[in-house]
Design a protein around this motif. Structure first.
Motif, short mmCIF file in Angstrom:
data_model
loop_
_atom_site.label_atom_id
_atom_site.label_comp_id
_atom_site.label_asym_id
_atom_site.label_seq_id
_atom_site.Cartn_x
_atom_site.Cartn_y
_atom_site.Cartn_z
N MET A 1 0.86 -1.19 0.00
CA MET A 1 0.00 0.00 0.00
C MET A 1 0.89 1.24 0.00
SD MET A 1 -2.88 1.75 0.30
CE MET A 1 -3.98 0.38 0.26
N PRO A 2 0.81 2.05 -1.05
CA PRO A 2 1.68 3.23 -1.14
C PRO A 2 1.15 4.44 -0.37
CG PRO A 2 0.35 3.06 -3.10
CD PRO A 2 0.04 1.85 -2.26
N TYR A 3 -0.01 4.31 0.26
CA TYR A 3 -0.62 5.45 0.93
C TYR A 3 -0.49 5.32 2.44
CZ TYR A 3 -3.05 5.90 -3.57
OH TYR A 3 -3.36 6.01 -4.89
N LYS A 4 -0.46 6.47 3.09
CA LYS A 4 -0.62 6.53 4.53
C LYS A 4 -2.10 6.87 4.75
CE LYS A 4 4.03 8.08 5.47
NZ LYS A 4 4.88 9.13 6.00
N SER A 19 -3.10 9.89 2.24
CA SER A 19 -2.06 10.71 1.61
C SER A 19 -1.05 9.83 0.89
CB SER A 19 -1.36 11.59 2.65
OG SER A 19 -0.70 10.78 3.61
N GLY A 20 -0.43 10.40 -0.11
CA GLY A 20 0.58 9.67 -0.87
C GLY A 20 0.56 10.09 -2.33
N ASN A 21 1.17 9.27 -3.17
CA ASN A 21 1.25 9.54 -4.61
C ASN A 21 0.57 8.41 -5.37
OD1 ASN A 21 2.83 12.02 -4.67
ND2 ASN A 21 4.44 10.76 -3.78
N VAL A 56 -3.80 12.88 -1.93
CA VAL A 56 -3.12 11.99 -2.87
C VAL A 56 -2.87 12.77 -4.15
CG1 VAL A 56 -3.29 9.85 -4.19
CG2 VAL A 56 -4.18 9.95 -1.85
N CYS A 57 -1.63 12.78 -4.59
CA CYS A 57 -1.26 13.49 -5.81
C CYS A 57 -1.28 12.54 -7.00
CB CYS A 57 0.14 14.09 -5.66
SG CYS A 57 0.23 15.32 -4.35
N GLY A 58 -1.66 13.08 -8.14
CA GLY A 58 -1.65 12.30 -9.36
C GLY A 58 -3.04 12.18 -9.95
N ALA A 59 -3.06 11.92 -11.25
CA ALA A 59 -4.31 11.81 -11.99
C ALA A 59 -5.07 10.54 -11.62
CB ALA A 59 -4.03 11.82 -13.48
N ILE A 60 -6.39 10.58 -11.84
CA ILE A 60 -7.24 9.41 -11.68
C ILE A 60 -7.58 8.94 -13.10
CG2 ILE A 60 -9.43 8.52 -10.80
CD1 ILE A 60 -9.40 10.95 -8.83
N ALA A 83 -18.45 12.28 0.81
CA ALA A 83 -17.96 13.65 0.66
C ALA A 83 -16.45 13.53 0.47
CB ALA A 83 -18.29 14.50 1.88
N TYR A 84 -15.97 13.86 -0.71
CA TYR A 84 -14.56 13.70 -1.08
C TYR A 84 -13.91 15.08 -1.01
CZ TYR A 84 -10.58 11.97 -3.89
OH TYR A 84 -9.34 11.60 -4.34
N ILE A 85 -12.94 15.22 -0.12
CA ILE A 85 -12.25 16.49 0.04
C ILE A 85 -10.90 16.37 -0.65
CG2 ILE A 85 -11.52 18.27 1.67
CD1 ILE A 85 -14.54 17.28 1.90
N ASP A 86 -10.68 17.19 -1.67
CA ASP A 86 -9.46 17.14 -2.46
C ASP A 86 -8.43 18.09 -1.86
OD1 ASP A 86 -7.59 16.76 -4.46
OD2 ASP A 86 -8.58 18.12 -5.85
N LEU A 87 -7.67 17.61 -0.89
CA LEU A 87 -6.68 18.45 -0.21
C LEU A 87 -5.48 18.76 -1.11
CD1 LEU A 87 -6.68 16.67 3.27
CD2 LEU A 87 -7.87 18.79 2.63
N ALA A 88 -5.18 17.86 -2.04
CA ALA A 88 -4.03 18.04 -2.93
C ALA A 88 -4.34 18.99 -4.08
CB ALA A 88 -3.57 16.69 -3.48
N HIS A 89 -5.62 19.22 -4.35
CA HIS A 89 -6.05 20.10 -5.45
C HIS A 89 -5.39 19.70 -6.78
CE1 HIS A 89 -7.82 22.59 -2.35
NE2 HIS A 89 -6.65 22.69 -1.77
#
Length: 127
Positions: A1-4, A19-21, A56-60, A83-89
């Motif tokens: 798992m690459p995410y925290k 969070s993560g990439n 999380v950074c990067g495209a979906i 409710a999805y909060i996009d902190l990385a924008h």
């Protein structure tokens, strides 16, 4: 798992912070691993609402988004209100596409820029 991540119970919903990439080739697998844990918590605590804070950074990728939503349907998670909060924008266009895919499959999904907005939206929904 690459995410925290942390997944916690609140009075009205499950709150998940990720969070993560994002790696495009693993996006669906990684997302489904997180969502399986979130879905388990919703069952344990009797919630249908999820506040998902993504740093999380990067495209979906489009096909990966369809794969994840298909698994929501297959796993009977379509009752979740997200409710999805996009902190990385970093994925606003991708989130608009994801919202449309969710809508097509009967999943209540909204995205916000601030946690308070998602919190208010969830609290105004009926269970």
């Amino acid at each position: 798992m690459p995410y925290k991540y942390t997944i916690e119970n609140t009075e009205n919903y499950i709150r998940a912070v990720i969070s993560g990439n994002r790696k495009p080739e693993d996006a669906a697998r990684d997302a489904l691993e997180i969502w399986a844990m979130i879905a388990e918590k919703t069952e344990v605590f009797g919630h249908k609402k999820v506040l998902y804070l993504s740093n999380v950074c990067g495209a979906i990728p489009v096909m990966e988004a369809y794969d994840v939503v298909d698994q929501f349907v297959n796993n009977d998670w379509t009752h979740l209100k997200i409710a999805y909060i996009d902190l990385a924008h970093s994925a606003v266009d991708d989130l608009m596409m994801l919202k449309a895919i969710c809508f097509q499959h009967g999943i209540q999904f909204e995205f916000f820029q601030k946690e308070e907005q998602g919190h208010d939206w969830l609290n105004n929904l009926e269970d």
